[in-house]
Write an enzyme that holds these catalytic residues in place. Sequence first.
Site, PDB file in Angstrom:
ATOM      1  CG  HIS A  95     -42.638  48.201   5.255  1.00  0.00           C
ATOM      2  ND1 HIS A  95     -42.453  46.796   5.177  1.00  0.00           N
ATOM      3  CD2 HIS A  95     -41.497  48.568   6.174  1.00  0.00           C
ATOM      4  CE1 HIS A  95     -41.263  46.454   5.550  1.00  0.00           C
ATOM      5  NE2 HIS A  95     -40.824  47.552   6.108  1.00  0.00           N
ATOM      6  CG  ASP A  96     -45.343  44.734   3.309  1.00  0.00           C
ATOM      7  OD1 ASP A  96     -46.081  44.746   2.349  1.00  0.00           O
ATOM      8  OD2 ASP A  96     -44.073  45.592   3.439  1.00  0.00           O
ATOM      9  N   GLY A 123     -41.728  46.125  10.253  1.00  0.00           N
ATOM     10  CA  GLY A 123     -42.515  45.730   9.003  1.00  0.00           C
ATOM     11  C   GLY A 123     -43.240  44.301   9.105  1.00  0.00           C
TER      12      GLY A 123
END
Length: 285
Positions: free
Chosen positions: A130-131, A148
């Site tokens: 994520h991200d 992340g």
Amino acid sequence: MPEPGQPPGKTEIHPTALVDPRASLGEGVRIGPWCMVGPDVQLGRDVQLHASVMIEGHTVLEDGVEIYPFSTVGYPPQDLKYAGEPTRCRIGAGTVVRENVTIHRGTAQGAGETRIGRDCLIMANAHVAHDCVLGDGVIIVNNVVMGGHVLIGDHARIMGSAALHQFVRIGHGAVVGGLCGVEMDVIPYGSVLGNRARLVGLNWIGLRRAGVDAGEMQQMRLAFRELYPRSGGGGPLLGERMEKVRQRYGHIGRVVEMLRFMEEPSRRGLTRPGKGGASSKDMEG
């Protein structure tokens, strides 16, 4: 993907594929058997999903993206803070994602979007968390995993089974060796090796392939040696060395890029040469 200016091919959806009618499909999309495409997905022109590919969430695949079997894109992040927010995932035009890759969407606590640039290659069994933000032309080799919020600059190379700690930054044109655990940032054009990454020099092979001439590479070599001298402690602090390099080599754009990267805020700090510094062979590339 057709050549520029050529008409797109015919849109083809295998009868066993589950494509939500609310999904947006560009011209020439090909969706193979047992694929699933969610309602908020946008597929650009000539996207190809080979077989058993799962695309979910607010996900955009730009023109010509190609995804191989058993990959999942846009599913919720592996973050206990995630509470179902409508975060996003985007993959740039011409990128190829090979088998068994997982690419998760962003979090509200981060930028809200996981983003992969144009013309990247994500090889089998890799995980993009994520991200994360990957620039253009990045190559991620088999079994690479990343936490992340990792940032990877254009044309960087992450070799097989490397592991990138969350919030790590990998600079433009850098190379991370196979089986390497990267816990701190890697400067642009840097080369790191080791079970726990150590800086061993610059990515000379990548620089040559990028067409950098011998004169500029020699200036970069001298600048790198001043930033990271082979001798032990007792010399000037890194900030002092950086200022001297700026005065001597500030006319070299790639050196300035390295210095700017080193000065930017970092959650992880900078990867440096290991005990005793890099070897002579590694330094010369």
